[in-house]
Write a protein that holds these residues in place. Structure first.
Motif, PDB file in Angstrom:
ATOM      1  N   TRP A 198      33.561  42.962  55.626  1.00 44.72           N
ATOM      2  CA  TRP A 198      34.892  43.354  55.117  1.00 44.72           C
ATOM      3  C   TRP A 198      35.618  42.029  54.874  1.00 44.72           C
ATOM      4  N   PRO A 199      35.676  41.071  55.577  1.00 48.25           N
ATOM      5  CA  PRO A 199      36.240  39.602  54.823  1.00 48.25           C
ATOM      6  C   PRO A 199      35.675  39.243  53.858  1.00 48.25           C
ATOM      7  N   ALA A 200      34.208  39.434  53.964  1.00 49.18           N
ATOM      8  CA  ALA A 200      33.436  38.781  52.548  1.00 49.18           C
ATOM      9  C   ALA A 200      33.901  39.721  51.270  1.00 49.18           C
ATOM     10  N   VAL A 201      34.094  40.825  51.317  1.00 48.67           N
ATOM     11  CA  VAL A 201      34.341  41.687  50.415  1.00 48.67           C
ATOM     12  C   VAL A 201      35.724  41.331  49.867  1.00 48.67           C
ATOM     13  N   ILE A 202      36.789  41.278  50.844  1.00 47.67           N
ATOM     14  CA  ILE A 202      38.478  40.856  50.527  1.00 47.67           C
ATOM     15  C   ILE A 202      38.020  39.547  49.830  1.00 47.67           C
ATOM     16  N   LEU A 203      37.355  38.589  50.343  1.00 43.49           N
ATOM     17  CA  LEU A 203      37.186  37.357  49.593  1.00 43.49           C
ATOM     18  C   LEU A 203      36.835  37.249  48.186  1.00 43.49           C
ATOM     19  N   LEU A 204      35.752  38.183  47.930  1.00 40.65           N
ATOM     20  CA  LEU A 204      35.336  38.266  46.525  1.00 40.65           C
ATOM     21  C   LEU A 204      36.319  38.861  45.835  1.00 40.65           C
ATOM     22  N   ALA A 205      36.914  39.869  46.188  1.00 37.72           N
ATOM     23  CA  ALA A 205      38.011  40.698  45.432  1.00 37.72           C
ATOM     24  C   ALA A 205      39.036  39.659  45.199  1.00 37.72           C
ATOM     25  N   LEU A 206      39.643  38.905  46.113  1.00 35.10           N
ATOM     26  CA  LEU A 206      40.612  38.016  45.687  1.00 35.10           C
ATOM     27  C   LEU A 206      39.985  37.173  44.717  1.00 35.10           C
ATOM     28  N   LEU A 207      38.828  36.696  44.551  1.00 32.15           N
ATOM     29  CA  LEU A 207      38.270  35.709  43.598  1.00 32.15           C
ATOM     30  C   LEU A 207      38.252  36.304  42.313  1.00 32.15           C
ATOM     31  N   VAL A 208      37.857  37.710  42.369  1.00 33.20           N
ATOM     32  CA  VAL A 208      37.715  38.556  41.041  1.00 33.20           C
ATOM     33  C   VAL A 208      39.233  38.299  40.538  1.00 33.20           C
ATOM     34  N   VAL A 209      40.284  38.737  41.448  1.00 25.68           N
ATOM     35  CA  VAL A 209      41.612  38.817  40.813  1.00 25.68           C
ATOM     36  C   VAL A 209      41.933  37.387  40.162  1.00 25.68           C
ATOM     37  N   ASN A 210      41.858  36.419  40.555  1.00 24.16           N
ATOM     38  CA  ASN A 210      41.889  35.028  40.187  1.00 24.16           C
ATOM     39  C   ASN A 210      41.182  34.757  38.936  1.00 24.16           C
ATOM     40  N   MET A 211      40.064  35.219  38.896  1.00 26.21           N
ATOM     41  CA  MET A 211      39.240  35.056  37.594  1.00 26.21           C
ATOM     42  C   MET A 211      39.919  35.585  36.448  1.00 26.21           C
ATOM     43  N   PHE A 212      40.528  36.816  36.860  1.00 29.31           N
ATOM     44  CA  PHE A 212      41.203  37.275  35.414  1.00 29.31           C
ATOM     45  C   PHE A 212      42.634  36.711  35.182  1.00 29.31           C
ATOM     46  N   THR A 213      43.313  36.421  36.290  1.00 25.07           N
ATOM     47  CA  THR A 213      44.648  35.852  36.208  1.00 25.07           C
ATOM     48  C   THR A 213      45.012  34.388  35.811  1.00 25.07           C
ATOM     49  N   SER A 214      44.013  33.517  36.297  1.00 27.71           N
ATOM     50  CA  SER A 214      44.041  32.216  36.063  1.00 27.71           C
ATOM     51  C   SER A 214      43.425  31.878  34.468  1.00 27.71           C
ATOM     52  N   ASN A 215      44.113  30.913  33.819  1.00 25.70           N
ATOM     53  CA  ASN A 215      43.714  30.653  32.576  1.00 25.70           C
ATOM     54  C   ASN A 215      42.211  29.510  32.754  1.00 25.70           C
ATOM     55  N   GLN A 216      42.146  29.020  33.657  1.00 27.44           N
ATOM     56  CA  GLN A 216      40.833  28.434  34.145  1.00 27.44           C
ATOM     57  C   GLN A 216      40.397  28.410  35.333  1.00 27.44           C
ATOM     58  N   PHE A 217      39.061  29.459  35.510  1.00 24.71           N
ATOM     59  CA  PHE A 217      38.798  29.739  36.598  1.00 24.71           C
ATOM     60  C   PHE A 217      37.986  28.735  37.055  1.00 24.71           C
ATOM     61  N   ILE A 218      36.944  28.273  36.342  1.00 23.07           N
ATOM     62  CA  ILE A 218      36.112  27.026  36.532  1.00 23.07           C
ATOM     63  C   ILE A 218      35.588  26.567  35.119  1.00 23.07           C
ATOM     64  N   THR A 219      35.794  25.203  35.052  1.00 19.00           N
ATOM     65  CA  THR A 219      35.641  24.593  33.904  1.00 19.00           C
ATOM     66  C   THR A 219      35.197  23.203  34.043  1.00 19.00           C
ATOM     67  N   ASP A 225      35.543  15.919  31.885  1.00 18.70           N
ATOM     68  CA  ASP A 225      35.081  14.418  32.157  1.00 18.70           C
ATOM     69  C   ASP A 225      33.943  14.674  33.200  1.00 18.70           C
ATOM     70  N   GLY A 226      33.247  15.727  33.335  1.00 14.39           N
ATOM     71  CA  GLY A 226      31.963  15.568  33.923  1.00 14.39           C
ATOM     72  C   GLY A 226      32.346  16.144  35.568  1.00 14.39           C
ATOM     73  N   HIS A 227      33.638  16.678  35.681  1.00 15.09           N
ATOM     74  CA  HIS A 227      33.930  17.134  36.911  1.00 15.09           C
ATOM     75  C   HIS A 227      34.173  18.612  36.862  1.00 15.09           C
ATOM     76  N   LEU A 228      34.205  19.192  38.005  1.00 14.42           N
ATOM     77  CA  LEU A 228      34.424  20.766  37.861  1.00 14.42           C
ATOM     78  C   LEU A 228      35.991  20.875  38.200  1.00 14.42           C
ATOM     79  N   PHE A 229      36.680  21.643  37.360  1.00  9.75           N
ATOM     80  CA  PHE A 229      38.107  21.608  37.512  1.00  9.75           C
ATOM     81  C   PHE A 229      38.318  23.364  37.359  1.00  9.75           C
ATOM     82  N   GLY A 230      39.539  23.603  37.736  1.00  9.51           N
ATOM     83  CA  GLY A 230      39.925  25.149  37.659  1.00  9.51           C
ATOM     84  C   GLY A 230      40.415  25.704  38.993  1.00  9.51           C
ATOM     85  N   THR A 231      40.672  26.949  38.984  1.00 10.81           N
ATOM     86  CA  THR A 231      41.091  27.523  40.168  1.00 10.81           C
ATOM     87  C   THR A 231      39.950  27.594  41.525  1.00 10.81           C
TER      88      THR A 231
END
Lengths: 340, 522
Positions: free
Chosen positions: A10-31, A34-40
């Motif tokens: 369940w902790p893992a499920v909740i963590l994934l769910a929260l990440l999914v929420v962030n994927m939709f709400t943030s402009n840049q989840f991962i990008t 300059d060759g570095h990873l940025f985003g939420t």
């Protein structure tokens, strides 16, 4: 079915769910910039580093049946020591000097851990009281070191610990990963993990089995101090200053929560590093999500509390039994203790 | 002589009229997997001091907890003053007139004597405590008990014995019908105990019914009028103390009849002579620890089984713990292989090849949440240190070997040990020590509370170890076992090693009981 019964499901499920929420709400989840990873997501991993480090040490302490309330104060002291020394450097960007100072600050944190361990194992003070001493006094010490001021530093190598990247990944995150690997190797590739669990399970029986319970107990407090010190450096590097008041403030509570979410019982015994990692990242993600979804700042603490309650209920055997029990054959009861 | 009194007859103690103040009939108390009390009858008359006797696990504490309302009963009946009662809590039983004074004094040592006697029920007037009246009544009460104390002094200015008497004063003032004294003398010296007995007798003469629990036989004989013996949760009988010789009492507590039967079957199975010329492994001279065990001399040879016999609290365990460094000796010398050593910790004893399996399997033996495998390798791993883990393949090999050899069931090394039965947990503990290949194995009550089959297997194992040259110090409350296995027997009484007996033909349970009952035979 077996995966459902796993405590970390369940902790893992909740963590994934929260990440999914962030994927939709943030402009840049991962990008990539300059060759570095940025985003939420990289931000979450970077921001989780101090909590991860503190929670790792806390896991070992809790496994022995103890607790360390002083981690926040140790963070403050270590940041204060580092910033004070760096501010006296002629060239604040000299990598060698900064590395040496980092080592000194971590050394000081290890000593603070030794102090805790000695009080607990040597003098026999209850862990919650023993570490409360440093929790209160430590912030005072940190303020003495900084003379009550916030010390600002302009050291790019120091700041890099928190904000730099290596191989496209945040350095803070890499430090945390290295610590996770180190602790896993230390406890599972040697016999330390089992001996720790034995001491946490029954100190008396462990002593009579020839385990040097005191030595092991001191050791975990030292390790916990060291990790707290490292976390303090990352925190202070992130804001390029030593703030003895707010550095690591209340982090002990988040760390304890992370450990418990990860399935390590507060009474000691069996511990789970993977569980603690999930717990710490989950708490960090929760904090980010609360802001991202626009929960009013007045309500954030309450919102967090609701999620934590849900989590704890999902891990409670009694609760699961009541909710899901009627659909499944009941589990055989564990043999009850028989009084002598 | 020594026959149980008829329970239905009118056998009230001489000089006391009327029926019992407290009567328990057919008391049954079951814990998961264990019947703690099985149809026990118990009677307590006003104006008597009644001793409750039995070895550890006989059911004494359970009976007292039933009486004080800590446990509810699963069957049977309790009548107090003729009317049936059912206690659901300690407060309720106290209100009904049953007071208990425990071994540890439950008083506030920072308050005055008077405050301690009246705490929670201070005499009040308009809400204010009447200090003067309280002190006066406290003084009167203490005078009644022949105690001359300053009631305004704080309790910690008095000795433990006096504190205990204050606790008794409080108890009889709260409710004076039944007074339970649970091992009140265990921390008192002889003269203090004598003072306590004086008070007990005085209260008895005033008509209070006193239930007295003590492990000191002499004290039982000195102060009690009657006694009830329990064994394995069953009533063995109710006797007049003066009519039951000490030897018979010990017999009834330990259960000799059974032993005789077993002994007949096993007689001469075991050679009782140790091989000549065996080297001494360990020899203690004047080794002792204040308050635990008086200085003793003891030599243990290779391949020798040394039995420790004595009642509970006679110092059996304390002696064993000194030899393992679990407690430190504060007097005497210890030689191992002829060299002076001091065992400061279990580790140092283990370095010399000494292993110790505690009598408290649950609290000092197994680590419940670790697996069978982890429990078995624990001591060996501890000896190697955490930096040198035993390779997994080697672990599996060792663990498999001992699961087979000791027939540990279920034969699953990855099962949590708390889910095993008591007998199998005991075998896991033995396996833990056997893989360290000890030269001297100290086992304290390895067969207590386990079934007959497992018991026989463990006895066989001890014999085999001895044949293989391992010395075994075998501690057991069961004389039959000690006699069957040991080459020589050390008899303890009142925290003192009183006699050493070579286990030859003439030595039997009677002989040992005699020593336990009366001290060293001259």
């Amino acid at each position: 079915m077996t995966i459902l019964k796993n405590r970390l499901f369940w902790p893992a499920v909740i963590l994934l769910a929260l990440l999914v929420v962030n994927m939709f709400t943030s402009n840049q989840f991962i990008t990539v910039r300059d060759g570095h990873l940025f985003g939420t997501l990289p931000d979450i991993l970077r921001g989780a580093a101090p909590l991860l480090l503190v929670a790792l040490g806390m896991t070992l302490v809790i496994a022995t049946g103890g607790i360390d309330l002083s981690v926040g104060s140790v963070m403050a002291i270590s940041g204060a020591v580092a910033c004070l020394l760096i501010s006296h450097l002629g060239d604040q960007s000299a990598i060698g000097s900064v590395l040496l100072i980092v080592a000194v600050a971590i050394g000081a944190s290890l000593l603070l851990g030794l102090w805790n361990g000695t009080l607990v194992a040597g003098v026999g003070i209850q862990p919650i009281i023993a570490t409360l001493i440093l929790m209160v006094a430590g912030r005072g010490v940190a303020q003495l070191i900084t003379d009550g001021q916030i010390i600002n530093v302009q050291s790019s190598p120091y700041a890099a610990m928190a904000t730099g990247h290596f191989l496209a990944l945040p350095i803070a995150f890499l430090i945390a990963v290295a610590a996770i690997v180190l602790v896993t190797l230390l406890t599972r590739r040697t016999a330390l993990g089992m001996l720790l669990e034995s001491v946490g399970g029954s100190p008396t029986a462990s002593r009579l089995a020839g385990i040097r319970a005191k030595r092991i107990t001191v050791m975990v407090y030292v390790v916990c101090g060291g990790f707290a010190g490292l976390a303090g450096l990352i925190y202070s590097a992130n804001i390029k200053s030593a703030d003895s008041i707010s550095a690591g403030n209340l982090i002990e509570l988040d760390a304890i929560l992370a450990v418990v979410i990860g399935g390590t019982a507060l009474v000691g015994g069996r511990f789970s590093i993977a569980g603690t990692v999930i717990g710490a990242v989950l708490i960090q993600t929760l904090g980010v999500t609360v802001v991202a979804v626009g929960v009013p700042s007045k309500a954030t603490l309450l919102f967090k509390a609701v999620i934590v309650v849900a989590l704890c209920l999902s891990q409670s055997a009694t609760f699961r039994q009541k909710v899901f029990g009627r659909f499944r054959p009941s589990r055989p009861a564990v043999a009850a203790e028989v009084p002598a | 002589m020594g026959e149980p009194l008829s329970l239905s007859g009118t056998s009230a103690p001489a000089g006391v009229g009327g029926g019992p103040v407290l009567e328990m009939t057919g008391i049954r108390k079951v814990f998961p997997g264990v019947v703690a009390l099985d149809g026990v009858d118990f009677r307590l008359f006003p104006g008597e001091i009644h001793a409750l006797m039995g070895e550890n696990g006989a059911g004494k504490s359970t009976l007292i907890k039933v009486l004080t309302g800590v446990y509810d009963i699963d069957g049977g009946e309790i009548t107090l003053g003729g009317s049936p009662v059912r206690f659901t809590g300690p407060l309720q039983s106290q209100k009904a007139g049953v007071s208990t004074v425990y071994q540890e004094v439950n008083l506030c040592t920072n308050l005055s004597v008077a405050e301690n006697i009246f705490i929670g029920r201070e005499p009040r007037k308009f809400g204010r405590i009447q200090w003067g009246l309280m002190r006066k009544r406290a003084a009167e009460l203490l005078t009644r008990l022949d105690l001359d104390l300053d009631v305004s002094a704080t309790l910690d200015t008095y000795s433990l014995a006096i504190q205990q008497m204050v606790a008794i004063a409080r108890a009889v003032d709260v409710s004076a019908r039944v007074l339970i004294l649970d091992e009140p003398t265990s921390s008192l010296d002889a003269s203090e105990a004598e003072q306590l007995f004086k008070i007990m007798r005085r209260l008895r003469d005033e008509g209070v019914a006193i239930l007295f629990v003590s492990h000191f036989l002499d004290q039982i004989y000195e102060v009690s009028d009657r006694l009830t013996v329990l064994r394995n949760g069953k009533l063995i009988g109710e006797y007049k103390t003066a009519e039951l010789p000490q030897v018979q009492l010990v017999e009834k507590m330990i259960g000799k009849e059974l032993a005789v039967l077993d002994d007949l079957e096993d007689k001469a199975q075991r050679t009782r002579t140790k091989s000549a010329g065996a080297q001494p492994i360990l020899s203690a001279t004047g080794l002792g620890r204040t308050g635990a065990i008086a200085p003793f001399d003891l030599t243990i040879h290779e391949g020798e089984v040394v039995g420790l016999a004595g009642l509970l609290g006679s110092g059996r365990t304390e002696l064993a713990r000194l030899l393992f460094g679990a407690d430190r000796a504060d007097s005497g010398e210890l030689k191992i292989d002829g060299k002076d050593v001091s065992l400061r910790s279990p580790q140092s004893a283990m370095k010399h090849g000494i292993a110790f399996s505690s009598e408290n399997r649950r609290t000092e033996g197994i680590i419940g949440e670790l697996t069978v495998r982890e429990n078995i390798i624990l001591a060996l791993q501890a000896a190697r240190g955490w930096t040198r883990p035993i390779p997994r393949r080697k672990q599996d090999e060792l663990v498999d070997k001992y699961i087979k050899a000791l027939q540990i069931r279920p034969a699953d090394p990855e099962r949590e040990v708390r889910n095993l039965s008591g007998g199998n947990q005991q075998k896991v503990l033995l396996a833990r020590w056997l893989i360290t290949e000890p030269r001297l194995l100290i086992i304290d009550e390895p067969t207590r509370g386990i079934d007959v089959g497992a018991k026989a297997e463990i006895q066989k194992l001890v014999a085999e170890l001895s044949d293989g040259g391992v010395a075994v110090l075998f501690v057991s409350a069961e004389l039959e076992e000690v006699l069957r296995l040991s080459h020589k027997i050390e008899v303890l009484r009142d925290r003192r090693l009183v006699e050493e007996l070579e286990n030859t033909e003439g030595v039997d349970a009677d002989r040992i009981m005699q020593t336990i009952a009366s001290g060293a035979v001259q």
